[in-house]
Scaffold this active site. Structure first.
Site, short mmCIF file in Angstrom:
data_model
loop_
_atom_site.label_atom_id
_atom_site.label_comp_id
_atom_site.label_asym_id
_atom_site.label_seq_id
_atom_site.Cartn_x
_atom_site.Cartn_y
_atom_site.Cartn_z
N SER A 146 1.11 36.99 -33.94
CA SER A 146 0.74 38.51 -33.26
C SER A 146 1.37 38.63 -32.06
CB SER A 146 -0.72 38.70 -33.05
OG SER A 146 -1.09 39.73 -32.28
N TYR A 159 -8.54 34.62 -30.11
CA TYR A 159 -7.34 35.17 -30.87
C TYR A 159 -6.19 35.10 -30.32
CZ TYR A 159 -4.95 38.20 -34.18
OH TYR A 159 -4.32 38.92 -34.96
P1 NAI Z 1 -7.28 41.73 -43.09
O1 NAI Z 1 -8.42 41.46 -42.47
O2 NAI Z 1 -6.89 43.00 -43.72
O3 NAI Z 1 -6.57 40.27 -43.85
C1 NAI Z 1 -6.57 39.10 -43.48
C2 NAI Z 1 -6.41 38.28 -44.71
O4 NAI Z 1 -6.80 37.15 -44.44
C3 NAI Z 1 -7.70 38.85 -45.60
O5 NAI Z 1 -6.87 38.91 -47.11
C4 NAI Z 1 -8.60 37.51 -45.82
O6 NAI Z 1 -9.44 37.45 -46.98
C5 NAI Z 1 -7.85 36.36 -45.52
N1 NAI Z 1 -8.52 35.23 -44.85
C6 NAI Z 1 -9.38 35.14 -43.69
N2 NAI Z 1 -9.88 34.08 -43.67
C7 NAI Z 1 -9.43 33.14 -44.75
C8 NAI Z 1 -9.67 31.92 -45.29
N3 NAI Z 1 -10.49 31.16 -44.35
N4 NAI Z 1 -9.02 31.69 -46.32
C9 NAI Z 1 -8.23 32.25 -47.03
N5 NAI Z 1 -7.94 33.62 -46.86
C10 NAI Z 1 -8.59 34.15 -45.58
O7 NAI Z 1 -5.98 41.71 -41.82
P2 NAI Z 1 -4.55 41.78 -41.68
O8 NAI Z 1 -4.49 43.07 -40.37
O9 NAI Z 1 -4.00 42.28 -42.77
O10 NAI Z 1 -4.03 40.43 -41.23
C11 NAI Z 1 -3.20 39.71 -41.67
C12 NAI Z 1 -2.76 38.69 -40.61
O11 NAI Z 1 -1.88 39.58 -39.64
C13 NAI Z 1 -3.70 37.94 -39.64
O12 NAI Z 1 -3.21 36.81 -39.54
C14 NAI Z 1 -3.77 38.69 -38.59
O13 NAI Z 1 -4.27 37.87 -37.72
C15 NAI Z 1 -2.60 39.28 -38.26
N6 NAI Z 1 -2.27 40.45 -37.46
C16 NAI Z 1 -2.81 41.56 -37.66
C17 NAI Z 1 -2.59 42.70 -36.93
C18 NAI Z 1 -3.22 43.86 -36.79
O14 NAI Z 1 -3.02 44.87 -36.14
N7 NAI Z 1 -3.86 44.11 -38.45
C19 NAI Z 1 -1.70 42.50 -35.73
C20 NAI Z 1 -1.02 41.18 -35.29
C21 NAI Z 1 -1.39 40.21 -36.21
#
Ligand code: NAI
Length: 252
Positions: A146, A159
């Site tokens: 991130s 985080y």
């Molecule tokens: P999201 O919440 O929509 O997706 C996160 C995904 O990770 C989901 O599909 C969820 O089921 C999966 N997940 C969570 N815990 C899990 C586990 N224990 N085992 C298997 N799968 C698991 O969030 P988003 O925004 O798509 O995030 C994706 C990545 O991007 C994350 O690593 C997040 O930290 C990172 N990120 C997001 C940002 C944002 O502004 N949305 C900014 C910077 C990084």
């Protein structure tokens, strides 16, 4: 410049059911890759991305994984190798955040949960795919960090620290395998329009958008493009890098 194509490549996206991961699956597939989508128990969302990909002629399948559990991560990687034939690309994208709290109010269980998912999950993914990639002499590992790894905000210490750990882990492992045909890099997205963005509260988003040069959150497709690049042959000289599509927030 070489063409940015993933034709014939085999990819596994861990944390691919929704949000950024889902967009990465779609982008990989549209560049010609076969795609395994692994996530923890969101069956409707998961089947819909896989159904969508399969309906458009892509070789795709879904799998269950809990990245906090090393055995689960190992199993899902072994299954991808047998299901797809081999694995060229692994994306470690699963991540969680929290509503945020000052350090003196930090909940220890939540702290452990964030690290177990965001850091251990990425480490387990790399650990269990590397023997296969080393044997083949080729691999692309892309971890999701991130921009908060580089520009930490208050009240989100767990985080921010977990994502800084992902960036450091990426750079460390990248050096171990750089001469073996394997690249390890991370993407550091800025504010991106997914469910996760709003976990910190509407006011957190509003405040931060005011200061963002582009003035809007990123679309998942805009973030996914960086994963496609890092997975492509054109990115062979990128080793241990943090690429940050972030609308102008952090610049370096
Ligand atoms: P999201 O919440 O929509 O997706 C996160 C995904 O990770 C989901 O599909 C969820 O089921 C999966 N997940 C969570 N815990 C899990 C586990 N224990 N085992 C298997 N799968 C698991 O969030 P988003 O925004 O798509 O995030 C994706 C990545 O991007 C994350 O690593 C997040 O930290 C990172 N990120 C997001 C940002 C944002 O502004 N949305 C900014 C910077 C990084």
């Amino acid at each position: 410049m070489e063409h940015m194509t993933l034709r014939g490549r085999k990819a596994l996206v861990i944390g691919g059911a929704v949000g950024i991961g889902r967009a990465v699956c779609k982008a990989f597939a549209s560049e010609g890759a076969s795609v395994g989508v692994a996530d923890r128990g969101w069956p409707d969302e998961k089947s819909s991305i896989v159904t969508e990909l399969v309906a458009s002629g892509v070789d795709a399948y879904s799998d269950e994984v809990d990245v906090r559990d090393e055995g689960s991560v190992s199993r899902v990687i072994q299954h991808a190798i047998s299901r797809l034939g081999w694995l060229d690309i692994l994306v470690n994208n699963a991540g969680i955040t929290s509503a945020g709290a000052p350090m003196q109010q930090q909940d220890s269980t939540l702290w452990a949960e964030i690290f177990a998912t965001n850091v251990n999950g990425v480490a387990f993914g790399m650990k269990h795919v590397l023997p296969h990639m080393l044997e083949r002499g080729f691999g692309r590992i892309i971890n999701t960090s991130s921009q908060l790894a580089h520009k930490p905000v208050p009240n989100h210490g767990a985080y921010c620290a977990s994502k800084a750990a992902v960036t450091a882990l990426t750079a460390s492992v990248a050096q171990e395998v750089a001469r073996d045909g394997i690249t390890v890099n991370c993407v550091c997205p800025g504010m991106t329009d997914t469910a996760m963005l709003y976990k910190g509260g509407e006011s957190f988003v509003e405040e931060n958008l005011k200061a963002l040069p582009i003035g809007r959150p990123g679309k998942v497709s805009e973030i996914a493009a960086t994963y496609v690049f890092l997975a492509s042959d054109a990115a062979a000289f990128f080793i241990g890098q943090s690429l940050s599509p972030n609308g102008g927030d952090v610049m370096w």
